[in-house]
Design an enzyme around this catalytic site. Structure first.
Site, short mmCIF file in Angstrom:
data_model
loop_
_atom_site.label_atom_id
_atom_site.label_comp_id
_atom_site.label_asym_id
_atom_site.label_seq_id
_atom_site.Cartn_x
_atom_site.Cartn_y
_atom_site.Cartn_z
N LYS A 116 14.79 -47.95 -31.45
CA LYS A 116 15.10 -48.18 -32.93
C LYS A 116 16.11 -49.27 -33.20
O LYS A 116 16.09 -50.17 -34.06
CB LYS A 116 15.29 -47.02 -33.80
CG LYS A 116 14.11 -46.18 -33.55
CD LYS A 116 13.93 -44.89 -34.34
CE LYS A 116 13.69 -45.26 -35.86
NZ LYS A 116 13.72 -43.91 -36.50
N LYS A 158 21.75 -42.47 -37.69
CA LYS A 158 20.40 -42.40 -36.99
C LYS A 158 20.44 -42.71 -35.68
O LYS A 158 21.31 -43.24 -35.00
CB LYS A 158 19.49 -43.26 -37.53
CG LYS A 158 18.90 -43.02 -39.00
CD LYS A 158 18.37 -44.31 -39.66
CE LYS A 158 16.68 -44.04 -39.56
NZ LYS A 158 15.80 -44.92 -40.41
N GLU A 200 22.96 -46.89 -41.28
CA GLU A 200 22.13 -47.40 -42.19
C GLU A 200 22.51 -46.94 -43.57
O GLU A 200 22.92 -45.66 -43.90
CB GLU A 200 20.69 -46.91 -41.92
CG GLU A 200 19.76 -48.10 -41.43
CD GLU A 200 18.46 -47.69 -41.16
OE1 GLU A 200 17.86 -46.78 -41.92
OE2 GLU A 200 17.65 -48.42 -40.42
N GLU A 287 10.74 -48.86 -39.02
CA GLU A 287 10.32 -48.91 -37.43
C GLU A 287 9.06 -49.49 -37.44
O GLU A 287 8.10 -49.66 -38.69
CB GLU A 287 10.70 -47.51 -36.98
CG GLU A 287 9.48 -46.44 -37.50
CD GLU A 287 9.70 -45.17 -36.82
OE1 GLU A 287 9.92 -45.02 -35.60
OE2 GLU A 287 9.11 -44.21 -37.38
N ARG A 291 0.97 -48.43 -32.16
CA ARG A 291 -0.35 -47.47 -31.71
C ARG A 291 -1.24 -47.24 -33.31
O ARG A 291 -0.90 -47.44 -34.27
CB ARG A 291 0.26 -46.07 -31.53
CG ARG A 291 1.01 -45.42 -32.28
CD ARG A 291 1.03 -43.82 -32.11
NE ARG A 291 2.39 -43.41 -33.09
CZ ARG A 291 2.22 -43.12 -34.18
NH1 ARG A 291 1.06 -42.92 -34.56
NH2 ARG A 291 3.45 -42.60 -34.77
N VAL A 294 -2.21 -41.59 -37.60
CA VAL A 294 -3.15 -40.51 -38.19
C VAL A 294 -3.73 -40.83 -39.32
O VAL A 294 -4.86 -40.84 -39.72
CB VAL A 294 -2.03 -39.22 -38.34
CG1 VAL A 294 -2.98 -38.12 -39.00
CG2 VAL A 294 -1.60 -38.72 -37.00
N ARG A 337 -3.90 -34.06 -45.26
CA ARG A 337 -3.66 -33.56 -43.91
C ARG A 337 -3.84 -31.76 -43.77
O ARG A 337 -3.12 -31.32 -44.50
CB ARG A 337 -2.49 -33.69 -43.26
CG ARG A 337 -2.28 -35.24 -42.90
CD ARG A 337 -0.84 -35.36 -41.99
NE ARG A 337 -0.80 -36.66 -41.96
CZ ARG A 337 0.03 -37.44 -41.10
NH1 ARG A 337 0.41 -36.72 -40.13
NH2 ARG A 337 0.18 -38.74 -41.05
#
Ligand code: ADP
Length: 449
Positions: A116, A158, A200, A287, A291, A294, A337
């Site tokens: 990150k 983080k 951050e 970020e 890919r 969902v 979901r």
């Protein structure tokens, strides 16, 4: 085009990829653990190979077993799905070294965005706005205090290797920061084997807004608009909508252009998502997910574009057949979901589905791999279905979602269906007035769902 693709995943996402392949005339190979021998993706695939015992590390994360299955069945390419090996740069590299195509970005892009701190540096160099904070990782407490002085409190610590919200701590003052650094470092070390942390500015009430990208690595990139994923509990998304009630046309076009320009400069290939926090009219990159996500179906619903199909085409070397002007946004879409878990405590609730009725009708899509009599194994993620509803506008979408949830029956296990009922009846939600902290407050205030 490929003739045969191995799907290195399970559940609804394996089925989703199978469907795209079949529609493209591509044969599929399912891999599965012993716990998933009766799974729907295994039943529907042209071929299947058992790759190990139930735990993920012995099966869906078992790289030698997956590569052997690919060799035995003679596939051309491997789709990693989401989770499991989908953001593992070493896996992507090994797939290619073994002569298969990895349906995703280059291993270098996966590796860079997986760190990150490096991802944030890359974002800055690509002209993407980021959350103000430390330049890179912080090693000394003194340095952290100096950054906090200039950025201001509250400040967020983080983990560089972060994921799933682990290794993330908020500090309100100097003493709190020293404590938070220690805690975040040890949590990150335990979870990721890497204790690098960075700082951050802590945003008080932002929305989580992400941009879906498709790029071919050959000079073409488009965005499919945004998804608002602010409804989260413990950093887990529960309901997503597109478009975001918080953005207007010019904000959407602005951030879409920043994202596509950046991906072109980056030379990115495949589907990807840039995640931002959005507060007071400003976007801050947090970020990039290299890919499929969902929640991709809501972008498909409002654009009519099959993201998995495009991902496969791009991996096969085709150029994007779409330009930004070809993409027309139509109506509104919401995804719920449906997890097999207690809607109040969110404790997983594996078990056997005794009866099952799936909603249907205009504008209703259900991506799910469960069926009546199916036994949900206790080893994996609790997501069992995604209900995706599309309407000509947000109001029609909400009314349709309400009636679809009314029709939905999943008996035998606890699910998040009752929580979604409550949620979509809440005034703030109906008004589109929520930030990333809203759902946690809502869940705490609601009596037994
Ligand atoms: P992870 O990779 O661990 O999921 P992210 O950077 O994606 O971490 O952040 C996860 C969530 O944490 C975000 O969706 C948001 O809810 C919250 N978050 C992250 N960064 C900030 C920030 N600077 N201020 C406030 N909340 C944040």
């Amino acid at each position: 085009m490929f003739e045969k693709v191995l799907i290195a995943n399970r559940g609804e996402i394996a089925l989703r990829i199978h469907r795209a392949c079949r529609e493209m005339g591509i044969q599929t190979v399912a891999v599965h653990s012993t716990a998933d021998a009766d799974a729907m993706h295994v039943r529907l695939a042209d071929e299947s190979v058992c790759i190990g015992p139930p735990p993920g590390r012995d099966s869906y994360l078992n790289i030698p077993a997956i590569l052997s299955a690919a060799t035995i069945t003679g596939v051309d390419a491997i789709h990693p799905g989401v989770g499991f090996l989908s953001e593992n740069a070493d896996f992507a590299a090994m797939v290619e070294e073994h002569g298969f195509v990895f349906i995703g970005p280059s291993p270098e892009h996966i590796r860079l965005m997986g760190d990150k701190v490096a991802a944030k540096e890359a974002a800055v160099s690509l002209g993407i706005p980021v959350v103000p904070g430390s330049d890179g990782a912080i090693t000394e407490d003194e340095e952290a205090l100096q950054v906090a002085e200039s950025v201001g409190f509250p400040i967020l610590v983080k983990a560089a290797a972060g994921g799933g919200g682990r290794g993330m701590k908020v500090a309100g003052d100097r003493d709190g920061l020293i404590q938070a650094l220690g805690m975040a470092r040890s949590e990150a070390k335990a979870a990721f084997g890497n204790d690098a942390v960075y700082l951050e500015r802590y945003l008080g009430g932002p929305r989580h807004i992400e941009i879906q990208i498709l790029a071919d690595g050959q000079g073409n990139a488009v965005h499919l608009g945004e998804r608002d994923c602010s409804l989260q509990r413990r950093h887990q998304k529960l309901l997503e909508e597109a478009p975001s009630p918080a953005l207007n046309e010019s904000a959407r076009e602005g951030i879409g252009k920043v994202a596509t320009d950046a991906m072109l400069k980056f030379g990115y290939r495949s589907a990807g998502t840039l995640e931002f926090l959005y507060e007071n009219g400003e976007f801050f990159f947090i970020e990039m997910n290299t890919r499929l996500q969902v929640e991709h179906p809501i972008s498909e619903a409002i654009t009519g574009i099959d993201i998995v199909r495009e991902q496969i085409r791009i991996a096969a070397g085709s150029t994007l057949a779409l330009s930004q002007e070809d993409i027309a946004f139509s109506g509104h879409a919401i995804e719920c979901r449906i997890n097999a878990e207690d809607p109040k405590t969110f404790m997983p609730s594996p078990g056997t589905i005794t009866s099952h009725h799936v909603p249907g009708g205009l504008g209703v899509r259900v991506d799910s791999a469960i069926y009546g009599g199916y036994r949900i194994p206790p080893y994996y993620d609790s997501l069992i279905a995604k209900l995706i509803v599309h309407g000509r506008n947000r109001n029609e979408c909400l009314m349709r979602l309400r009636r679809a949830l009314e029709e939905y029956v999943v008996d035998g296990v606890k699910t998040t269906i009752p929580l979604h009922h409550e949620l979509i009846g809440a005034n703030d939600f109906i008004n589109g007035d929520y930030d990333i902290h809203w759902l946690e407050r809502f869940v705490d205030q609601t009596p037994e769902a």
